[in-house]
Design a protein around this motif. Structure first.
Motif, mmCIF file in Angstrom:
data_model
loop_
_atom_site.group_PDB
_atom_site.id
_atom_site.type_symbol
_atom_site.label_atom_id
_atom_site.label_comp_id
_atom_site.label_asym_id
_atom_site.label_seq_id
_atom_site.Cartn_x
_atom_site.Cartn_y
_atom_site.Cartn_z
ATOM 1 N N GLY A 11 0.808 -1.216 0.000
ATOM 2 C CA GLY A 11 0.000 0.000 0.000
ATOM 3 C C GLY A 11 0.837 1.258 0.000
ATOM 4 O O GLY A 11 0.357 2.324 -0.333
ATOM 5 N N GLY A 12 2.102 1.137 0.379
ATOM 6 C CA GLY A 12 3.012 2.266 0.257
ATOM 7 C C GLY A 12 2.902 3.338 1.308
ATOM 8 O O GLY A 12 3.635 4.321 1.282
ATOM 9 N N ASN A 13 1.978 3.184 2.273
ATOM 10 C CA ASN A 13 1.766 4.292 3.205
ATOM 11 C C ASN A 13 2.011 3.915 4.659
ATOM 12 O O ASN A 13 1.504 4.571 5.559
ATOM 13 C CB ASN A 13 0.339 4.832 3.054
ATOM 14 N N GLN A 14 2.809 2.870 4.873
ATOM 15 C CA GLN A 14 3.111 2.471 6.244
ATOM 16 C C GLN A 14 4.446 3.024 6.702
ATOM 17 O O GLN A 14 5.485 2.691 6.130
ATOM 18 C CB GLN A 14 3.167 0.956 6.351
ATOM 19 N N PRO A 15 4.460 3.833 7.758
ATOM 20 C CA PRO A 15 5.741 4.312 8.279
ATOM 21 C C PRO A 15 6.503 3.176 8.943
ATOM 22 O O PRO A 15 5.914 2.202 9.407
ATOM 23 C CB PRO A 15 5.348 5.346 9.329
ATOM 24 N N GLN A 16 7.803 3.341 8.969
ATOM 25 C CA GLN A 16 8.652 2.427 9.713
ATOM 26 C C GLN A 16 9.225 3.171 10.914
ATOM 27 O O GLN A 16 9.516 4.363 10.839
ATOM 28 C CB GLN A 16 9.797 1.906 8.828
ATOM 29 N N HIS A 17 9.415 2.447 11.997
ATOM 30 C CA HIS A 17 9.931 3.018 13.242
ATOM 31 C C HIS A 17 11.253 2.333 13.552
ATOM 32 O O HIS A 17 11.305 1.111 13.638
ATOM 33 C CB HIS A 17 8.909 2.826 14.362
ATOM 34 N N PHE A 18 12.283 3.148 13.688
ATOM 35 C CA PHE A 18 13.649 2.642 13.776
ATOM 36 C C PHE A 18 14.167 2.617 15.206
ATOM 37 O O PHE A 18 13.851 3.507 16.001
ATOM 38 C CB PHE A 18 14.588 3.526 12.943
ATOM 39 N N GLY A 19 15.010 1.607 15.472
ATOM 40 C CA GLY A 19 15.770 1.609 16.702
ATOM 41 C C GLY A 19 17.000 2.498 16.566
ATOM 42 O O GLY A 19 17.218 3.099 15.515
ATOM 43 N N LEU A 22 10.344 7.913 -2.005
ATOM 44 C CA LEU A 22 9.104 7.512 -2.668
ATOM 45 C C LEU A 22 8.812 6.045 -2.376
ATOM 46 O O LEU A 22 9.721 5.214 -2.362
ATOM 47 C CB LEU A 22 9.198 7.721 -4.181
ATOM 48 N N ARG A 23 7.547 5.722 -2.138
ATOM 49 C CA ARG A 23 7.138 4.351 -1.871
ATOM 50 C C ARG A 23 6.086 3.926 -2.879
ATOM 51 O O ARG A 23 5.038 4.557 -3.006
ATOM 52 C CB ARG A 23 6.589 4.239 -0.446
#
Lengths: 116, 112
Positions: A100-108, B90-91
């Protein structure tokens, strides 16, 4: 605090050795990602796991392997270490597989690996 | 992966607005625009993302050009804590998986 925990924070070892980096994702997140950041290559995607299964693969060396366990934590194994493997290794997590392209990622905050 | 172009560095004064540009002339109609930042000695941090309309959250605003070939991240009042490398990414929603492709980003310096 992103909620993603990486251990250890620092690791110093010698060429030819093997190390394991550990990542605990945010509570409820099913995807785990691994990235490598070096001075010459910048931030590079290595691999993604979603709910225990490999989902996407980047330019991960054959000497490197990863897995995601039933409790959703992940480990990145680096073997036959070379001087060039010295880098920061980041883990990230997201709640879904990323379609879907709209998921944020959360980094350590990463593991700094130094090869002597 | 569609490519983005950002200035190497920018400088801002504390408590003034900052506009960080990103060009993405080859963006597809369905690509999402994401912004992350990386503070010194920390992992990247998600800032904001959008598709077509402008977006606001507690951290920043994202202004997207009508033709979607460029976008601007707006920090409304820069603080010293905003000094970081900012990445425009861009995704593709059709891509299997969720890898982020980081470029060199823009180094933002904030002067007190």
């Amino acid at each position: 605090d992103s909620g993603v925990t990486q251990t250890p924070k620092h690791l110093i070892t010698a060429t030819g050795q093997r190390v394991t980096l550990r990542c605990s994702p945010r509570s409820g997140d099913l995807s785990v990602y691994w990235y490598q950041q070096s001075l010459d290559q910048g931030l590079q995607f290595l691999i993604q796991y979603y709910n225990g299964e490999e989902r996407a693969k980047g330019n991960i060396l054959e000497r490197f392997s990863a897995q995601q366990f039933p409790d959703l934590h992940s480990e990145l194994n680096l073997s036959s270490l070379e001087l060039g493997d010295s880098a920061l290794y980041f883990c990230a997590s997201s709640d879904g597989p990323g379609q879907g392209g709209n998921q944020p990622q959360h980094f350590g905050d990463g593991t700094r690996l130094s090869i002597l | 992966d569609a490519k983005t172009t950002q200035p190497n560095s920018m400088e801002s004064n504390e408590e003034e607005p900052v506009h960080l540009p990103c060009n993405h002339s080859t963006i597809s109609g369905t690509d999402y625009i994401h912004w992350y930042r990386q503070l010194p000695s920390q992992g990247p941090e998600y800032v904001i993302h959008g598709l077509t309309s402008n977006v606001n959250n507690r951290m920043a605003s994202l202004a997207i050009a009508e033709d979607r070939k460029s976008s601007t991240l707006i920090l409304h009042r820069a603080t010293l804590r905003d000094a970081a490398v900012y990445y425009c990414i861009l995704r593709d929603p059709m891509e299997y998986g969720n890898k982020l492709v980081f470029g060199a980003g823009t180094i933002l310096r904030v002067k007190s």
